[in-house]
Scaffold this active site. Structure first.
Site, PDB file in Angstrom:
ATOM      1  N   HIS A  38      -1.335  -6.490  -4.224  1.00  0.00           N
ATOM      2  CA  HIS A  38      -2.699  -6.608  -3.658  1.00  0.00           C
ATOM      3  C   HIS A  38      -3.291  -8.000  -3.886  1.00  0.00           C
ATOM      4  O   HIS A  38      -2.957  -8.667  -4.874  1.00  0.00           O
ATOM      5  CB  HIS A  38      -3.648  -5.597  -4.327  1.00  0.00           C
ATOM      6  CG  HIS A  38      -3.374  -4.171  -3.975  1.00  0.00           C
ATOM      7  ND1 HIS A  38      -4.039  -3.517  -2.964  1.00  0.00           N
ATOM      8  CD2 HIS A  38      -2.504  -3.277  -4.500  1.00  0.00           C
ATOM      9  CE1 HIS A  38      -3.594  -2.261  -2.881  1.00  0.00           C
ATOM     10  NE2 HIS A  38      -2.649  -2.083  -3.810  1.00  0.00           N
ATOM     11  N   ASP A  92       2.031  -2.680  -8.061  1.00  0.00           N
ATOM     12  CA  ASP A  92       0.717  -2.491  -8.680  1.00  0.00           C
ATOM     13  C   ASP A  92       0.823  -2.454 -10.206  1.00  0.00           C
ATOM     14  O   ASP A  92       0.010  -1.814 -10.880  1.00  0.00           O
ATOM     15  CB  ASP A  92       0.071  -1.186  -8.185  1.00  0.00           C
ATOM     16  CG  ASP A  92      -0.369  -1.280  -6.730  1.00  0.00           C
ATOM     17  OD1 ASP A  92      -0.232  -2.364  -6.125  1.00  0.00           O
ATOM     18  OD2 ASP A  92      -0.849  -0.259  -6.191  1.00  0.00           O
ATOM     19  N   HIS A 113       1.247   2.549 -14.124  1.00  0.00           N
ATOM     20  CA  HIS A 113       0.439   2.794 -12.915  1.00  0.00           C
ATOM     21  C   HIS A 113       0.885   4.128 -12.301  1.00  0.00           C
ATOM     22  O   HIS A 113       0.071   5.000 -12.024  1.00  0.00           O
ATOM     23  CB  HIS A 113       0.633   1.627 -11.949  1.00  0.00           C
ATOM     24  CG  HIS A 113      -0.092   1.772 -10.648  1.00  0.00           C
ATOM     25  ND1 HIS A 113      -1.469   1.702 -10.555  1.00  0.00           N
ATOM     26  CD2 HIS A 113       0.354   1.976  -9.379  1.00  0.00           C
ATOM     27  CE1 HIS A 113      -1.822   1.860  -9.275  1.00  0.00           C
ATOM     28  NE2 HIS A 113      -0.736   2.040  -8.554  1.00  0.00           N
ATOM     29  N   HIS A 126       6.671   1.759  -5.597  1.00  0.00           N
ATOM     30  CA  HIS A 126       6.190   3.075  -6.038  1.00  0.00           C
ATOM     31  C   HIS A 126       5.717   3.879  -4.837  1.00  0.00           C
ATOM     32  O   HIS A 126       5.698   3.377  -3.711  1.00  0.00           O
ATOM     33  CB  HIS A 126       5.122   2.949  -7.128  1.00  0.00           C
ATOM     34  CG  HIS A 126       3.834   2.305  -6.706  1.00  0.00           C
ATOM     35  ND1 HIS A 126       3.756   0.996  -6.291  1.00  0.00           N
ATOM     36  CD2 HIS A 126       2.565   2.790  -6.652  1.00  0.00           C
ATOM     37  CE1 HIS A 126       2.493   0.695  -6.014  1.00  0.00           C
ATOM     38  NE2 HIS A 126       1.748   1.768  -6.210  1.00  0.00           N
TER      39      HIS A 126
HETATM   40 FE    FE Z   1      -1.552  -0.229  -4.193  1.00  0.00          FE
HETATM   41 ZN    ZN Z   2      -0.475   1.940  -6.351  1.00  0.00          ZN
END
Ligand code: FE
Ligand code: ZN
Length: 239
Positions: free
Chosen positions: A169, A131, A112, A54
């Site tokens: 993450h 994410d 997201h 993204h």
């Molecule tokens: Fe991120």
């Molecule tokens: Zn993000």
């Protein structure tokens, strides 16, 4: 074909998918160029493609530099080509992307962001979920509805249960605290938390996770319906 985990910024992960048979590679979500370039230094690996899940800056920040240095092509979702600069290869939902020996199915997972995609390397059973799906968590809903995010997570949930999940993450330890708070009797979760804590103590990444573990332990994948999911997602925003 193997995956190298590259830590970037505070808590981001970029991933190098390296084809050992011909020394070509793809990088997924390079937050910054330096850690990627440092890894590749003196290794004679040709970084052919930059894959973006993204458009957020912590996922594309290294694009330009890497493109310039290695002549790599930028690969992303067609509808995000305005927001991901210099995109060379524009993908559609459900498309099979093939280049060199790399083969991935593109799964559109809005929520997201509206243009978020997951790269599913089905031949290798790797999924890069950015994410959208985190280990024991899911991304914040910035551009979509709860319904979209829930549907996107269900798409990922339907992949083979031995798929390796590579997330954007390192949020796993904090996510585990939310899961256990709302699911205190889940024995699989207790076991997974033990493994996670040991890894974090040793400063090791908790990636990849295995989809089977996420289905058993991740409270957002365990949510039976949209209402339960939405309530949990809202609670997590203020956790
Ligand atoms: Fe991120
Ligand atoms: Zn993000």
């Amino acid at each position: 074909m193997h995956v190298e985990i590259i830590q970037c910024l505070q808590d981001n992960y970029s991933y190098l998918i390296i084809d050992d048979s011909n020394n070509t590679a793809c990088v997924v979500d390079p937050s910054e160029a330096k850690p990627i370039a440092d890894y590749l230094k003196n290794k004679n690996i040709n970084l052919k493609y930059i894959l973006n899940t993204h458009h957020h800056f912590d996922h594309i920040g290294g694009n330009k530099d890497l493109k310039k240095r290695f002549g790599s092509l930028i690969v992303g979702f067609k509808k995000d080509s305005e927001r991901i600069p210099e995109m060379n290869i524009k993908l559609e939902d459900n498309q099979i992307w093939k280049a060199e020996n790399f083969t991935a199915k593109i799964i559109h997972v809005p929520g997201h962001t509206s243009g978020h995609i997951c790269f599913y390397f089905f031949e290798n059973k790797f999924a890069f979920t950015g994410d959208t799906l985190f280990s024991l968590g899911c991304g914040r809903i910035f551009e979509g509805s709860h319904e979209e995010m829930f549907a996107s997570l269900n798409k990922i949930k339907s992949l083979p249960s031995d798929t390796k999940i590579y997330c954007g993450h390192e949020y796993t330890l904090n996510n585990s605290k939310f899961c256990i708070k709302h699911d205190p009797k889940n024995l699989n979760l207790l076991k997974k938390i033990n493994v996670i804590e040991n890894k974090i103590k040793k400063k090791l990444p908790t990636m990849p996770s295995i989809l089977k573990d996420e289905i058993q332990c991740n409270i957002f994948l365990r949510a039976k319906d949209l209402k339960t999911f939405s309530k949990l997602r809202d609670l997590k925003d203020n956790f």
